[in-house]
Design a protein around this motif. Structure first.
Motif, PDB file in Angstrom:
ATOM      1  N   GLU A 507       0.783  -1.301   0.066  1.00 51.64           N
ATOM      2  CA  GLU A 507      -0.017   0.160   0.076  1.00 51.64           C
ATOM      3  C   GLU A 507       0.676   1.184  -0.168  1.00 51.64           C
ATOM      4  O   GLU A 507       0.246   2.208  -0.317  1.00 51.64           O
ATOM      5  N   GLU A 508       2.013   1.174   0.518  1.00 51.91           N
ATOM      6  CA  GLU A 508       2.727   2.452   0.590  1.00 51.91           C
ATOM      7  C   GLU A 508       4.165   2.188  -0.353  1.00 51.91           C
ATOM      8  O   GLU A 508       4.773   1.263   0.084  1.00 51.91           O
ATOM      9  N   ILE A 509       4.404   3.165  -0.934  1.00 48.21           N
ATOM     10  CA  ILE A 509       5.465   3.451  -1.809  1.00 48.21           C
ATOM     11  C   ILE A 509       6.185   4.607  -1.585  1.00 48.21           C
ATOM     12  O   ILE A 509       5.712   5.604  -1.544  1.00 48.21           O
ATOM     13  N   VAL A 510       7.635   4.584  -1.354  1.00 49.27           N
ATOM     14  CA  VAL A 510       8.403   5.697  -1.303  1.00 49.27           C
ATOM     15  C   VAL A 510       9.648   5.479  -2.459  1.00 49.27           C
ATOM     16  O   VAL A 510      10.124   4.374  -2.369  1.00 49.27           O
ATOM     17  N   VAL A 511       9.539   6.741  -3.152  1.00 48.78           N
ATOM     18  CA  VAL A 511      10.577   6.639  -4.164  1.00 48.78           C
ATOM     19  C   VAL A 511      11.761   7.770  -3.897  1.00 48.78           C
ATOM     20  O   VAL A 511      11.521   8.736  -3.418  1.00 48.78           O
ATOM     21  N   MET A 512      13.084   7.123  -3.820  1.00 55.65           N
ATOM     22  CA  MET A 512      14.204   7.758  -3.556  1.00 55.65           C
ATOM     23  C   MET A 512      14.651   8.913  -4.620  1.00 55.65           C
ATOM     24  O   MET A 512      14.836   8.399  -5.761  1.00 55.65           O
ATOM     25  N   ASP A 513      14.742  10.234  -4.504  1.00 55.78           N
ATOM     26  CA  ASP A 513      15.111  11.081  -5.551  1.00 55.78           C
ATOM     27  C   ASP A 513      16.643  11.324  -5.344  1.00 55.78           C
ATOM     28  O   ASP A 513      17.302  12.246  -6.026  1.00 55.78           O
ATOM     29  N   SER A 514      17.093  11.006  -4.144  1.00 56.13           N
ATOM     30  CA  SER A 514      18.517  11.491  -3.624  1.00 56.13           C
ATOM     31  C   SER A 514      18.986  10.611  -2.547  1.00 56.13           C
ATOM     32  O   SER A 514      18.085  10.007  -1.967  1.00 56.13           O
ATOM     33  N   HIS A 536      19.771  -3.921   2.635  1.00 60.19           N
ATOM     34  CA  HIS A 536      19.296  -4.231   3.801  1.00 60.19           C
ATOM     35  C   HIS A 536      18.713  -2.899   4.580  1.00 60.19           C
ATOM     36  O   HIS A 536      18.108  -2.950   5.659  1.00 60.19           O
ATOM     37  N   ILE A 537      18.673  -1.980   4.012  1.00 61.71           N
ATOM     38  CA  ILE A 537      18.147  -0.625   4.482  1.00 61.71           C
ATOM     39  C   ILE A 537      16.697  -0.528   4.630  1.00 61.71           C
ATOM     40  O   ILE A 537      16.074  -0.708   3.417  1.00 61.71           O
ATOM     41  N   THR A 538      15.983  -0.597   5.531  1.00 61.38           N
ATOM     42  CA  THR A 538      14.453  -0.127   5.684  1.00 61.38           C
ATOM     43  C   THR A 538      14.033   1.108   5.963  1.00 61.38           C
ATOM     44  O   THR A 538      15.039   1.822   6.625  1.00 61.38           O
ATOM     45  N   ILE A 539      12.826   1.343   5.847  1.00 63.69           N
ATOM     46  CA  ILE A 539      12.200   2.683   5.934  1.00 63.69           C
ATOM     47  C   ILE A 539      10.899   2.346   6.858  1.00 63.69           C
ATOM     48  O   ILE A 539      10.205   1.711   6.741  1.00 63.69           O
ATOM     49  N   PRO A 540      10.889   2.955   8.308  1.00 60.45           N
ATOM     50  CA  PRO A 540       9.784   2.911   9.003  1.00 60.45           C
ATOM     51  C   PRO A 540       8.315   3.463   8.083  1.00 60.45           C
ATOM     52  O   PRO A 540       8.616   4.445   7.509  1.00 60.45           O
ATOM     53  N   SER A 541       7.433   2.776   8.248  1.00 58.51           N
ATOM     54  CA  SER A 541       5.911   3.074   7.782  1.00 58.51           C
ATOM     55  C   SER A 541       5.731   4.548   8.148  1.00 58.51           C
ATOM     56  O   SER A 541       5.495   4.790   9.488  1.00 58.51           O
ATOM     57  N   VAL A 549       7.817  -1.977   8.212  1.00 54.10           N
ATOM     58  CA  VAL A 549       8.708  -1.209   7.268  1.00 54.10           C
ATOM     59  C   VAL A 549       8.566  -1.422   5.803  1.00 54.10           C
ATOM     60  O   VAL A 549       8.005  -2.350   5.554  1.00 54.10           O
ATOM     61  N   LEU A 550       9.154  -0.586   5.239  1.00 51.59           N
ATOM     62  CA  LEU A 550       9.154  -0.472   4.000  1.00 51.59           C
ATOM     63  C   LEU A 550      10.668  -0.961   3.359  1.00 51.59           C
ATOM     64  O   LEU A 550      11.776  -0.563   3.749  1.00 51.59           O
ATOM     65  N   ARG A 551      10.596  -1.846   2.513  1.00 51.69           N
ATOM     66  CA  ARG A 551      11.904  -2.812   1.973  1.00 51.69           C
ATOM     67  C   ARG A 551      12.173  -2.237   0.414  1.00 51.69           C
ATOM     68  O   ARG A 551      10.857  -2.134  -0.249  1.00 51.69           O
ATOM     69  N   ARG A 552      13.268  -2.148  -0.044  1.00 49.55           N
ATOM     70  CA  ARG A 552      13.607  -2.010  -1.493  1.00 49.55           C
ATOM     71  C   ARG A 552      13.227  -2.982  -2.241  1.00 49.55           C
ATOM     72  O   ARG A 552      13.276  -4.246  -1.937  1.00 49.55           O
ATOM     73  N   VAL A 553      12.573  -2.900  -3.356  1.00 43.60           N
ATOM     74  CA  VAL A 553      12.207  -3.911  -4.454  1.00 43.60           C
ATOM     75  C   VAL A 553      13.556  -4.352  -4.782  1.00 43.60           C
ATOM     76  O   VAL A 553      14.501  -3.535  -4.892  1.00 43.60           O
ATOM     77  N   GLU A 554      13.731  -5.588  -5.283  1.00 43.76           N
ATOM     78  CA  GLU A 554      14.893  -6.345  -5.499  1.00 43.76           C
ATOM     79  C   GLU A 554      15.519  -5.896  -6.782  1.00 43.76           C
ATOM     80  O   GLU A 554      16.774  -5.911  -6.986  1.00 43.76           O
ATOM     81  N   ASP A 555      14.696  -5.116  -7.895  1.00 45.93           N
ATOM     82  CA  ASP A 555      15.113  -5.203  -9.238  1.00 45.93           C
ATOM     83  C   ASP A 555      16.314  -4.188  -9.237  1.00 45.93           C
ATOM     84  O   ASP A 555      16.432  -3.084  -8.326  1.00 45.93           O
TER      85      ASP A 555
END
Length: 1183
Positions: A507-514, A536-541, A549-555
């Motif tokens: 449900e939650e997507i964060v895109v890093m621009d930097s 391994h870096i996660t982001i709290p929801s 937490v949010l995890r990075r997609v593998e691609d």
């Protein structure tokens, strides 16, 4: 200027090596950048190659094009940053590591650790950087390797993240499934561009399978055809074309009922009852392994099958059938039914296609459109990353799909569902890296919605300028027109990771621009954003701790996404260089090969359009392929081409540069590379150019040898006013060269420049230098000589500057010597400005001289035809042309050059074309035949009967009406045929024309011309003797003649009557051998017999002193001993220094150093002469 060696001793490769060292010494490239830093920017994007392979001719070609354009732009007032770039990520690198470490599957990588794997990849990325650098620099390319960019650099990768985040914000990113060409060898999907690069002819199975129709009264089966049996376990639908007619047929022998397209009935197997069997008994089905020929097949199938019914494809839609396997039985509610789509064709198969949505692009689309599968749902893909069946396909689990084909066919047969089997050979795509067959497979992927911006892409393409333009208008336009959404993710390890962090519930997507944003949201410190450093870096929801937490997609990104981001990423925009980028986007120039229309050019255009609504570049040069000499692809294995280093070491980089630029490859056509072609450039371009330069240097040095002031070029403004017609012409031709090169380079048409330069150099050496030898050698006076030398100097200087971008080494070699003659000049030719068009361009004089060369060629041709060598003088020539201005030039200022070159005594201009020609009209049958049909005969007869007056009137009017047909100039050929004057025999006169000018030569012998002919023969022998003695043109010698004939009167008369001609030709008197002093030094001597019935000896001797013995004795009051002592002393002195002393003393020197002799003043021309020629001249003067 320093002396220069002969052309045959000039080594182009070693001179280039010296220039490279010197450029290093003065840091030439860096200095040029520093000197131009305040000038307007010219932005050039260098497409990054992989450094995991060695550079080949394709790279050399693109690099040469880039270097020529950027050097030119630097010389025309721009600051051109040139940074080399490297593609570091992606399949090429991973594939090498997989081979090196024996990695077979994705699990192997996970086992060894992504970190270890990626560091292995990083380790080989720059394996061949030094080889690249060596080759690129040796080719003369100026580009910065120290300040290069790499797609694996942190700054580059951070910009790639920013690019993706911008697309995401604009709603141009979505996740979906994409059926893509998939490499089981590299375990990754490929772009269509990659998939199309390696097709092979291979055999594959082809089978027909029966699918029983549910609730069908006759028990009919749909028959589908496939060449990929391994996709049958995943079948979810059958597809027909609703516009086709389908038939239900019964096999007369076994009673089976099939449904196929009527047009494909012939493809069903042919069967017949075996002899001896009772009626109605069923024979074993004869399976045909090849497709029956359609006509014969239809006839046989009429015997085998009876038609029960006919219906449209549309009426079959929705009918259900019995699945072949039950691996997907949970889909029974929506699947296993007939759908329709126009992708089904009737040129192969049965007109019914089996659909496995996970393994075909059309299958996926059709099943999606018909609600068999849904967008966004997890599609079941029953084949894993290694190309093996998953657990779901229980009977074939863990088997590689291609290997399972035979067993699947056997299973179909055992189920009684195999209608026909065979094999066929076709072109099939293989992975370009692993060389394994590709399969089509649905891959979960992140997409850029290219189709949404297609119209903007097409508009932006219109704003770009391409050479050649057909690549833009056709190939690239069509590619954009059919643009599909772009799958930018790859399920791999070594690449820029996708900057997407997603919650477990999606449900939650964060895109890093930097990187800063990632650090801020995660609290981690980030110094490298490769997978093993950030996975391994996660982001709290943001919704609270209970959401985890949010995890990075593998691609990771497709490496084409990285190279497409290059215009922003290489300068770390928008984190740095904001002003530089925003003031200069789109970039000015890119250049790569034709294959990049679907690769880099495309990704550049997609990303710039999506980000900024603009194209990424303004100008583009697209080059073709460099093939081996036999027209095949260059292959290391076949060794069918010479290594670049060998060609450069033999002929030099400049020759290789010119060879490839002067070829079809710069017009996006293929070039068959021939090493001989590179040698041809040396022979036809560089040696004539060098010889013209050497001739200048030799004759400039001669001035000093003769004791005159050293050569310094006269002010060009004064030279522009020269009254000499050839000076006016070459100055004008040089301005035309500059104008042409500027015009073509501004239009990026590199391929037109070299042919023009070739013509220019040919004219410079064969007209200007050749016709001006007397002037350049000083035979027409010192002032005229300095004017001619200065003219040649500036022409060569301008040619060098114009050609500096093309031939950077050779232009520099010549320039470094030429600049010694004029003080105020730049240290390197590459710091100079490109020549501007200055002074007048005289179209008329250029046209007249061009016609003059044509006249000379035509006249030589007539001489050859009649075996009249140039040494044989001819009496008269007539030039026929209607242009009065041209005739004025040819009979006026150009006359002497024509007569001397052709050895003809007089020239007569004639502006009446009919005086020496008859006109004859002929219809052009190839043009008129089709148009006139039966009228052709009548029209042809009248055209052939046209009178001279009619023909002239037709030429003037541009058309004529014959038998009601209007004929234009292109319909009738006018032949001009030479008509000799009535008072001359046919064998005594001949003519040749080129459709513009007609040359007529009088071939009759004339006694008065005999002596001139003999004189030419003598001069010819003297010049050959000079060569034999290995003399330079500046070497002064005296030439002596001795007749061997009993009767010497004939040779004496000839030498007297032709004295002026001989003197002009050899630059000195032809001296009687009786004048050779006893102390003379002979350099070379040869006797000649039977030359125009004369025999003689020619002697070449060093210039030596001649003494007036009586005057010397008188100097010493009658003491002959003192006079002899003076002679001995003077003969010991260096001739050159002695001459200089006399010049300083204005013809008088004091000799007071001879022991026991009184001092005396020796006067030149009274007591001593510097040469026999001087003495000879004085004796004749006194007579």
């Amino acid at each position: 200027m320093d002396d220069v060696c002969e052309g045959k001793d000039f080594s182009f490769p070693s001179q280039e090596e010296k220039i490279l060292s010197w450029w290093d010494e003065i840091d030439a490239f860096k200095t040029q950048l520093e000197r131009t830093k305040d000038l307007p920017e010219y932005i050039f994007y260098d497409g990054p190659p992989f450094a995991t392979g060695l550079p080949h001719y394709g790279h050399i070609l693109a690099g040469t094009i880039k270097d020529i354009v950027t050097r030119y732009q630097s010389m025309t007032g721009h600051h051109v940053t040139r940074r080399f770039g490297w593609d570091c990520h992606g399949l090429p690198v991973e594939h090498e590591i997989d081979q090196k470490l024996g990695i077979k599957s994705r699990e192997d990588v996970i086992k060894m650790g992504i970190g270890n794997y990626n560091e292995e990849c990083r380790g080989i990325v720059q394996r061949y950087v030094s080889e690249w650098e060596k080759t690129v620099i040796r080719m003369g390319r100026w580009i910065d390797f120290r300040n290069d960019y790499k797609t694996m650099d942190l700054n580059f990768m951070e910009t790639v993240w920013w690019v993706f985040s911008q697309l995401f914000e604009k709603g141009l990113v979505y996740k979906g499934f994409k059926v893509m060409p998939y490499s089981t060898g590299c375990k990754t999907p490929l772009s269509n561009f990659e998939a199309n690069s390696n097709y092979k002819e291979v055999p594959d199975p082809e089978i027909m399978v029966a699918f029983p129709v549910i609730d069908e009264p006759d028990g009919a089966c749909f028959v589908a055809w496939t060449t990929t049996p391994w996709t049958l376990p995943s079948n979810l639908a059958l597809c027909v074309n609703d516009n086709f007619v389908y038939v239900k047929v019964r096999n007369k022998f076994n009673g089976k009922v099939y449904v196929v397209a009527e047009s494909r009935l012939a493809e069903l197997p042919v069967e017949k009852a075996k002899k001896g069997l009772p009626d109605g008994a069923v024979a074993a089905s004869e399976k045909s392994n090849s497709k029956p020929k359609s006509a014969g097949g239809k006839a046989k199938n009429v015997d085998t099958y009876e038609i029960l019914d006919k219906f449209t494809g549309a009426s079959l839609v929705g009918k259900k059938y019995v699945p072949l396997f039950d691996y997907f039985k949970e889909f029974s509610d929506v699947a296993f039914r007939v759908v329709a789509d126009n992708y089904v064709t009737d040129d192969s198969g049965t007109g019914i296609v089996h659909c496995a949505p996970a393994f075909g692009e059309d299958d996926y689309r059709v099943c999606m459109e018909n609600g068999i599968i849904s967008k966004g749902e997890n599609l079941v893909v029953a084949v894993d990353d290694d190309g093996c069946f998953t657990e779901r396909i229980v009977d074939f689990s863990k088997r590689y799909v291609k290997d399972a084909d035979k067993d699947i066919i056997q299973a179909v047969k055992e189920k009684g569902r195999l209608v026909k089997s065979g094999s066929f050979t076709h072109n099939y795509p293989f992975c370009w890296r692993s060389d394994t067959p590709l399969i089509y497979r649905a891959v979960p992927s992140w997409f850029v919605a290219v189709e949404k911006i297609k119209d903007q892409l097409l508009e932006n393409n219109k704003e770009t300028y391409w050479v050649p333009d057909f690549v833009k208008e056709k190939r690239f336009h069509n590619w954009l027109e059919n643009a599909r959404d772009w799958a930018v993710s790859r399920s791999r390890f070594w690449g820029t990771p996708l900057p997407l962090w997603i919650s477990d519930d999606g449900e939650e997507i964060v895109v890093m621009d930097s990187i800063e944003k990632l650090e801020k949201l995660s609290g981690a410190t980030v110094t490298d954003i490769h997978r093993h450093k950030i996975d391994h870096i996660t982001i709290p929801s943001s919704r609270g701790p209970e959401f985890g937490v949010l995890r990075r997609v593998e691609d990771v990104f497709d490496c084409w996404f990285e190279s497409g981001s290059m215009p922003y990423a290489y300068i770390h925009y928008p984190f740095e260089n904001v002003e530089l980028f925003e003031n200069n986007f789109p970039g000015h120039f890119v250049a790569e090969g034709l294959d990049q229309t679907r690769g880099w050019f495309y990704t550049l255009m997609v990303l710039s359009t999506a980000l900024f609504g603009k194209p990424a570049f303004r100008n583009l040069i697209c080059n073709g392929l460099v093939l081996a000499e036999d027209g095949k692809k260059m292959s290391k294995r076949l060794k069918n081409y010479p290594p670049p280093s060998e060609v450069i070491n033999d002929y030099g980089a400049d020759a290789l540069r010119l060879y490839i630029i002067n070829s079809p490859v710069v017009r996006a056509e293929p070039l068959r590379f021939k090493k001989d072609g590179v040698y041809g450039v040396v022979k036809d371009v560089f040696l004539p150019w060098y010889n013209a330069y050497r001739f200048l240097v030799q004759n400039a040095k001669r001035l000093e040898v003769e004791g005159l002031a050293p050569f310094t070029p006269i002010d060009p403004n004064i030279l522009q006013k020269s009254s000499n017609v050839l000076d006016q012409w070459i100055n004008s031709a040089t301005q035309s060269l500059v104008h042409f090169v500027r015009q073509e380079m501004d239009a990026y048409r590199l391929y037109t420049v070299v042919p023009y330069l070739l013509k220019f150099l040919d004219n410079l050496t064969n007209i200007y230098v050749r016709f001006n030898r007397k002037r350049l050698k000083g035979r027409t006076g010192e002032d005229d000589c300095r004017t001619a030398l200065s003219t040649l100097y500036y022409v060569l200087l301008t040619a060098c500057k114009s050609m500096a971008p093309f031939t950077p080494f050779f232009a520099e070699v010549l320039y470094q010597n030429l600049r010694k003659a004029s003080n105020a000049s730049e240290e390197s030719i590459h710091y100079c400005s490109f020549p501007a068009v200055e002074g007048k361009r005289g179209d008329r004089i250029e046209e007249s001289v061009n016609r003059m060369t044509t006249i000379i060629d035509l006249a030589r041709n007539i001489r050859e035809r009649h075996n009249k060598p140039l040494k044989t003088p001819l009496k008269e020539m007539v030039i026929v042309h209607p242009d009065a201005d041209f005739l004025d030039d040819i009979a006026g200022k150009l006359r002497e050059y024509v007569l001397e070159e052709l050895n003809v005594k007089s020239l007569i201009p004639c502006n009446d074309p009919l005086k020496y020609a008859t006109l004859r009209a002929e219809p052009d049958f190839s043009v008129l035949g089709k148009r006139l049909g039966k009228s052709m005969g009548v029209v042809a007869k009248e055209v052939k009967a046209m009178s001279t007056e009619n023909i002239l009137a037709f030429e003037k009017a541009g058309e004529v009406t014959i038998a009601t047909h209007v004929l234009k100039l292109s319909d009738i050929k006018i032949n001009r045929e030479f008509k000799p004057p009535s008072n001359v025999k046919v064998e005594d006169i001949d003519a040749k024309g080129d459709g513009d000018v007609l040359v007529i030569l009088d071939l009759r012998g004339d006694e008065s011309l005999f002596e001139a002919g003999v004189a030419r023969e003598i001069v010819n022998r003297i010049q050959k003797l000079r060569k034999k003695a290995a003399l330079e043109p500046t070497d002064m010698v005296e030439v002596f003649f001795k007749s061997l004939d009993e009767d010497k009167t004939m040779s004496q008369e000839i030498l007297q009557s032709q004295e002026q001609y001989i003197r002009d030709a050899i630059g000195s008197f032809l001296l009687p051998s009786t004048l050779m002093p006893p102390h003379g030094v002979v350099l070379c001597e040869e006797s000649f017999h039977g030359i125009s019935n004369l025999s003689f000896v020619i002697t070449l001797a060093r210039p030596t002193l001649v003494f007036n013995s009586d005057a010397l004795v008188a100097l010493y009051a009658g003491n002959p001993k003192f006079a002899h002592g003076l002679q001995t002393y003077l003969l010991m002195r260096d001739h050159h220094n002695l001459k200089a002393e006399f010049q300083v003393g204005k013809g008088k020197i004091k000799i007071d150093c001879i022991e026991d002799q009184p001092p005396v003043d020796v006067v030149l021309g009274e007591h001593v002469f510097l040469t026999v020629g001087d003495y000879f001249s004085s004796t004749r003067g006194s007579h």
